[in-house]
Motif scaffolding. Structure first.
Motif, PDB file in Angstrom:
ATOM      1  N   UNK A 200       0.793  -1.232  -0.044  1.00  0.00           N
ATOM      2  CA  UNK A 200       0.053   0.069   0.078  1.00  0.00           C
ATOM      3  C   UNK A 200       0.889   1.319   0.111  1.00  0.00           C
ATOM      4  N   UNK A 201       0.273   2.497   0.192  1.00  0.00           N
ATOM      5  CA  UNK A 201       1.108   3.596   0.002  1.00  0.00           C
ATOM      6  C   UNK A 201       2.322   3.908   1.049  1.00  0.00           C
ATOM      7  N   UNK A 202       2.406   2.899   2.150  1.00  0.00           N
ATOM      8  CA  UNK A 202       3.279   3.126   3.078  1.00  0.00           C
ATOM      9  C   UNK A 202       4.539   2.287   2.873  1.00  0.00           C
ATOM     10  N   UNK A 203       4.571   1.421   1.876  1.00  0.00           N
ATOM     11  CA  UNK A 203       5.725   0.266   1.289  1.00  0.00           C
ATOM     12  C   UNK A 203       6.491   0.868   0.277  1.00  0.00           C
ATOM     13  N   UNK A 204       7.915   0.704   0.435  1.00  0.00           N
ATOM     14  CA  UNK A 204       8.683   1.464  -0.470  1.00  0.00           C
ATOM     15  C   UNK A 204      10.055   0.700  -0.022  1.00  0.00           C
ATOM     16  N   UNK A 205      10.970   0.374  -1.079  1.00  0.00           N
ATOM     17  CA  UNK A 205      10.670   0.384  -2.601  1.00  0.00           C
ATOM     18  C   UNK A 205       9.733  -0.621  -3.208  1.00  0.00           C
ATOM     19  N   UNK A 206       9.422  -0.387  -4.591  1.00  0.00           N
ATOM     20  CA  UNK A 206       8.856  -1.634  -5.180  1.00  0.00           C
ATOM     21  C   UNK A 206       9.262  -2.167  -6.268  1.00  0.00           C
ATOM     22  N   UNK A 207       8.701  -2.325  -7.399  1.00  0.00           N
ATOM     23  CA  UNK A 207       9.160  -3.218  -8.374  1.00  0.00           C
ATOM     24  C   UNK A 207      10.015  -2.304  -9.416  1.00  0.00           C
ATOM     25  N   UNK A 208       9.707  -1.355  -9.635  1.00  0.00           N
ATOM     26  CA  UNK A 208      10.551  -0.257 -10.652  1.00  0.00           C
ATOM     27  C   UNK A 208      11.045   1.115  -9.636  1.00  0.00           C
TER      28      UNK A 208
END
Length: 784
Positions: A200-208
């Protein structure tokens, strides 16, 4: 270790892959401990004082006591800066060869040091290593402070560079960030990551992740791209505005990389010009076939050809057009890539042909991990081609993915890309028309962060186009290179058709091979908001074709959430429902009669707008402008519009205000300047300003710009929906059309709308006849 990683790791340990994941994690840690050099004593340095400068085409070189800086203005307006002898090439981001230098730009002495004056940017190099970028009128856009390196004996240098921007500047981009589209103060990691859980919005980093910052301020817009594929961080700091008191504190950022060159590009201008320059440098977006702009349905867990036929029949019987069905890993034989489960899908080419007759294309998932199984055709041919990533001792690196113990192709080797590309012939023989790259960060299951992340060992060796390197440098471009392998192969295998592929992971320049999607977005209202943030942010990084998994990935959405997600996605480029094997069905009729009817209305509007969307696809391919644009696209100096992240422009004609809050039946929308019509009621609103719009469950608030000439689908082909311009003003529109696939030159038609003798008339540029049926709207709200 954060709480999310602990929960994920404990869940994985308890699964059937639990102990293999523990073993894979231990093996990864052991390889890195053995093969990566220990960090020893390091020496910090800064450029020092400048002592000479040498003019060169497009700029020149300034030499400092402990470094040198090359400034080079390219034809097209982008400015390259390279420290310590860094050159623009080799680069995974650039499309083809580096553009030629703009010989009109000359390095010349300045009172502060030296300057390079070009058409769009003035670059000032100060005597102690600071670099400032200014508009042609002298307004500062960005000031890079002298960089700092840490040089270690026998190992790569890591470095940090700080920058200052105007106090009002806001930052977008950095790839796919769920917390956007405007990026808040904080640290953002540059390392493509599978969160291995719903995000969700609080999760980082992601796939790209991409080291691409799109910076917007009152004084102008600019994009800065640090061309470095290593692990790094961007730390953003907001400015403090003193309301013109003279005490404004600059904003800015700090960029850190664990290795690799210190080189970057800067380009400035209007948002459209910036992205035009950026995609000219890194590649224009690939043009999808027209069917790829229709609604698509996927599920992990179709399970059989019979279930695929049942779902297709359900859409057909309800009169709901679907353009593609996607098969996930469960259609493989034991999850092995480039295979088919013959019991569940006994005659896959026949199924594909049946679907094509109904106007439905079949799309296949493709994962990079190959099951380490002697006797398997893909494994044996890859072994014979020496295609798999090895460690420093020459042993093939093994990981753990869906098929079990796996090996990984090295897509940074041209010969490996050619080998891999040849495997797509099998997919085409099975009848697939498109391809969906997954798990290509790359992901290898692991447990507990202290044993390493869910990817290959940092020390794993890669070809890097013949230069050689390890996974620290190759990781972020792994998905990009895989997309290149697939795209180039499809160009050869099916030269008469445009390739359609989209990739979960990628890097700067990925748009030249295809698009992307959200990945495993969490089911919930925060996940819905994150979906829009991802699309807007990726568009400002040059990737215009993207969209979320409608309904979220892992859980069953409520009927209201499902409807609102559908309504948002009906206006996004990539429009697909998808779910995990345990996430429940996503067919509209599974959510009750009211939800089904709301979805039917949204789908009908998507079909009606396909000529407009296809025109936007062509415009993106020609100019780099995204289909989905922030509200400030034409008014970047409006700070209130820069703060709006829950509405967007679809092209120039439409303003879409999706409902992203549970239970909401109204929407507050901030309007850009001009006259806007409510598409449902025809009511007139004038911007700039804020309006309250009705948003019942069966409708998404959509406004249309006065004067717009909108190409839409009608019964006999394509018609023009014209919204009356304001009195004394005119409007415009464009229609770009072709056969829907292939490489033929498209037909471009430009239209203008204006008042004449008390009526709205439409004219086609260069023709006496409009050539399409015209419907004028908005007349009831025009006194004239």
């Amino acid at each position: 270790m954060d709480r999310r990683d602990l929960v994920r790791s404990l869940r994985l340990v308890g699964s059937r892959n639990g102990w293999p994941a523990v073993r894979a994690a231990w093996r990864r840690r052991r390889i890195d401990a053995r093969d990566l050099p220990a960090r020893g004593a390091e020496r910090a340095r800064v450029p020092g004082a400048a002592y000479s400068a040498e003019p060169l085409p497009g700029g020149g070189v300034v030499r400092f006591a402990q470094s040198s800086l090359r400034v080079r203005v390219a034809v097209g307006g982008a400015v390259f800066c390279g420290w310590d002898g860094a050159a623009p090439e080799p680069s995974y981001a650039l499309a083809g060869e580096c553009p030629e230098a703009d010989t009109r730009a000359v390095l010349e002495p300045d009172k502060d040091g030296w300057r390079v004056v070009s058409e769009r940017i003035t670059v000032v190099v100060f005597r102690h290593g600071a670099v400032e970028f200014r508009t042609p009128g002298g307004v500062p856009l960005r000031r890079e402070l002298p960089p700092r390196w840490w040089d270690g004996s026998g190992r790569v240098s890591r470095w940090v560079q700080r920058a200052r921007t105007p106090a009002d500047a806001v930052v977008f981009g950095l790839g796919g960030r769920a917390s956007g589209p405007r990026l808040a103060t904080g640290a953002y990691r540059l390392w493509n990551t599978d969160p291995c859980a719903p995000f969700g919005p609080g999760d980082d980093p992601l796939y790209i992740t991409m080291p691409v910052q799109f910076v917007v301020a009152d004084g102008g817009c600019h994009l800065v791209f640090h061309d470095n594929t290593w692990d790094g961080w961007v730390c953003l700091r907001d400015g403090e505005e003193g309301a013109g008191s003279g005490h404004d504190q600059p904003g800015g950022c700090e960029v850190r990389f664990e290795g690799g060159p210190l080189r970057y590009w800067v380009m400035a201008g209007s948002p459209g010009r910036v992205l035009g320059t950026w995609t000219a440098l890194t590649g224009r977006p690939a043009l999808p076939p027209r069917w790829a702009l229709g609604y698509q349905h996927a599920r992990w867990g179709f399970g059989s050809a019979q279930e695929v036929r049942r779902v297709a029949a359900g859409y057909r019987e309800r009169g709901m057009p679907v353009s593609a069905l996607h098969l996930d890993i469960d259609h493989f034989d034991g999850h092995r890539v480039f295979t088919v489960d013959r019991e569940a899908f006994p005659e896959l080419p026949l199924l594909a042909e049946e679907l094509r007759e109904d106007g439905i294309q079949l799309v296949s998932i493709v994962d990079p991990a190959v099951k380490a199984e002697p006797g398997s055709a893909v494994y044996d041919s890859g072994t014979a081609a020496d295609a798999f990533v090895r460690d420093a001792l020459g042993q093939v690196v093994r990981g753990l993915v869906w098929p079990g113990e796996t090996v990984f192709p090295d897509f940074t080797e041209p010969r490996v890309r050619r080998w891999w590309g040849g495997l797509y012939a099998e997919r085409l023989e099975q009848g697939f028309a498109g391809f969906w790259h997954d798990m290509n960060e790359p992901t290898s299951f692991t447990v507990f962060a202290r044993y390493g992340e869910s990817t290959l060992p940092d020390s794993a060796r890669h070809g890097m186009e013949g230069r050689g390197g390890d996974h620290r440098e190759a990781h972020n471009v792994y998905g990009l290179a895989m997309a290149r392998a697939g795209y180039e192969a499809l160009r050869e295998l099916r030269p008469d058709r445009r390739p359609f592929l989209f990739s979960r992971s990628g890097w700067a320049g990925m748009q030249r091979y295809g698009g992307t999607w959200s990945g495993d977005v969490a089911t919930g209202w925060p996940g819905l908001r994150a979906s829009l943030a991802l699309v807007l942010g990726l568009g400002l990084c040059g990737v215009p074709y993207s969209g979320p998994d409608v309904g979220g990935f892992h859980a069953m959405p409520s009927p209201e959430l499902y409807v609102r997600w559908w309504q948002l996605s009906a206006y996004l480029p990539f429009f697909r429902t998808h779910s995990a094997i345990e996430g429940g069905r996503r067919e509209p009729w599974e959510f009750g009669p009211q939800a089904e009817e709301c979805v039917r209305v949204a789908l009908a509007e998507r079909v009606r707008l396909l000529p407009y969307l296809y025109t936007l696809a062509h415009l993106a391919q020609r100019t780099g402008a995204p289909y989905v644009r922030p509200l400030w696209w034409h008014d970047p100096e409006d700070r209130r519009l820069r703060a709006c992240g829950d509405a967007f422009l679809l092209g120039d004609a439409l303003l879409v205000a999706p409902v992203v809050e549970q239970g909401a039946t109204t929407r507050t929308v901030r309007l850009p300047p001009g006259r806007w019509y409510d598409a449902a009621t025809g009511a007139v609103h004038r911007g700039p300003g804020q309006v309250l719009l009705a948003a019942p469950l069966d409708r998404t608030p959509v406004l249309v710009r006065a004067g717009a000439v909108l190409p839409v689908a009608v019964e006999d082909g394509i018609g023009l929906e014209v919204w009356a311009p304001a009195a004394g003003q005119s409007g415009e529109g464009v229609l770009i059309s072709d056969e829907g696939d292939g490489w033929d030159q498209p037909r471009v038609e430009r239209f203008a709308s204006r008042w004449r003798d008390g009526a709205v008339v439409v004219e086609r540029e260069g023709a006496d006849e409009v050539g399409h049926p015209v419907r004028v709207r908005g007349l009831a709200h025009n006194p004239s």
